[in-house]
Design an enzyme around this catalytic site. Structure first.
Site, PDB file in Angstrom:
ATOM      1  N   GLN A 247      -2.336 -39.540   3.727  1.00  0.00           N
ATOM      2  CA  GLN A 247      -1.842 -38.935   4.953  1.00  0.00           C
ATOM      3  C   GLN A 247      -0.323 -38.890   4.890  1.00  0.00           C
ATOM      4  O   GLN A 247       0.341 -39.918   4.749  1.00  0.00           O
ATOM      5  CB  GLN A 247      -2.285 -39.700   6.205  1.00  0.00           C
ATOM      6  CG  GLN A 247      -1.702 -39.093   7.485  1.00  0.00           C
ATOM      7  CD  GLN A 247      -2.436 -39.507   8.744  1.00  0.00           C
ATOM      8  OE1 GLN A 247      -3.432 -40.231   8.691  1.00  0.00           O
ATOM      9  NE2 GLN A 247      -1.961 -39.037   9.876  1.00  0.00           N
TER      10      GLN A 247
ATOM     11  N   ASP B  24      10.014 -30.104  -3.113  1.00  0.00           N
ATOM     12  CA  ASP B  24       9.722 -31.545  -3.067  1.00  0.00           C
ATOM     13  C   ASP B  24       9.417 -32.043  -4.475  1.00  0.00           C
ATOM     14  O   ASP B  24       8.372 -32.637  -4.730  1.00  0.00           O
ATOM     15  CB  ASP B  24       8.551 -31.811  -2.122  1.00  0.00           C
ATOM     16  CG  ASP B  24       8.414 -33.289  -1.755  1.00  0.00           C
ATOM     17  OD1 ASP B  24       9.371 -34.054  -1.989  1.00  0.00           O
ATOM     18  OD2 ASP B  24       7.353 -33.672  -1.239  1.00  0.00           O
TER      19      ASP B  24
END
Length: 215
Positions: A6, A129
């Site tokens: 998550q 990223d």
């Protein structure tokens, strides 16, 4: 489904041989705006994955009976406009394994990373990223994942910042040899398109100088 991770933007689930990335709602945003942002980012990531998977090792969204036709990657139905279904890559997360290899193999891997980033940048794909947490090692090949912060850009600045983020990630996570490893990434990055890569690496120096000045 088994929850794998998550993050701030999404929850990652695994089932059988695929993973499902589900962009979660943000309660601090107005629902209409939140739905629009999540849908837009999901659609953008699907397009980036489809484009990237044609030029480097990256998972392409699975072709199913999803909304938008073949290869669309988004499940049918309103709530499912925020989900992406992609193949599960059975390999080693590079962030957890790079330090375990002999330095010679670490360098070999990093040169391969540099070559792949150069191909992305030649196609004007900014990953957004670039960390070893978003790279999987499978059969001695590097696979790039999670293009959720990615976008298309022709700017040298954006490509330099992409590399700068990776350099910072190496310094933080793989500090023992980060300098030598980034040198290998730079070599791989410069392997083919030397003129363009030289400009990006020069811009990287300028980006780093600005960072030092701010601190």
């Amino acid at each position: 489904m088994k929850q794998l991770q998550q993050a701030a933007e999404a929850i990652i689930y695994k089932k059988d041989n695929y993973v499902l990335k589900d962009r979660i709602p943000k309660s601090y945003r107005i629902k209409i705006l939140d739905d629009k942002i999540r849908k837009s980012r999901t659609k953008s990531e699907i397009k980036l994955l489809e484009k990237a998977s044609r030029i480097i090792n990256a998972p392409s969204p699975l072709t199913t009976s999803w909304a938008g036709g073949r290869g669309s990657g988004a499940l049918e139905g309103g709530a499912n406009n925020f989900k992406i279904k992609i193949p599960f890559i059975q390999g080693k997360k590079l962030s957890e394994n790079l330090n375990k290899f002999p330095l010679s193999k670490q360098k070999q891997i990093c040169k391969q990373i540099g070559e792949a980033i150069a191909k992305l940048h030649d196609a004007n794909i900014i990953h957004g990223d670039l960390t070893t947490s978003n790279m999987i090692l499978k059969d001695n090949e590097i696979y790039f994942i999670d293009f959720g912060l990615g976008y298309i850009s022709h700017k040298l600045e954006d490509k330099a910042v992409d590399l700068h983020l990776l350099k910072q990630a190496l310094e933080a996570k793989h500090f023992q040899h980060w300098g030598a490893l980034f040198d290998e990434i730079s070599k791989g990055y410069s392997k083919d398109n030397k003129t363009e890569s030289k400009k990006v690496l020069e811009r990287l120096k300028a980006v780093e100088k600005r960072g030092r000045y701010r601190h």
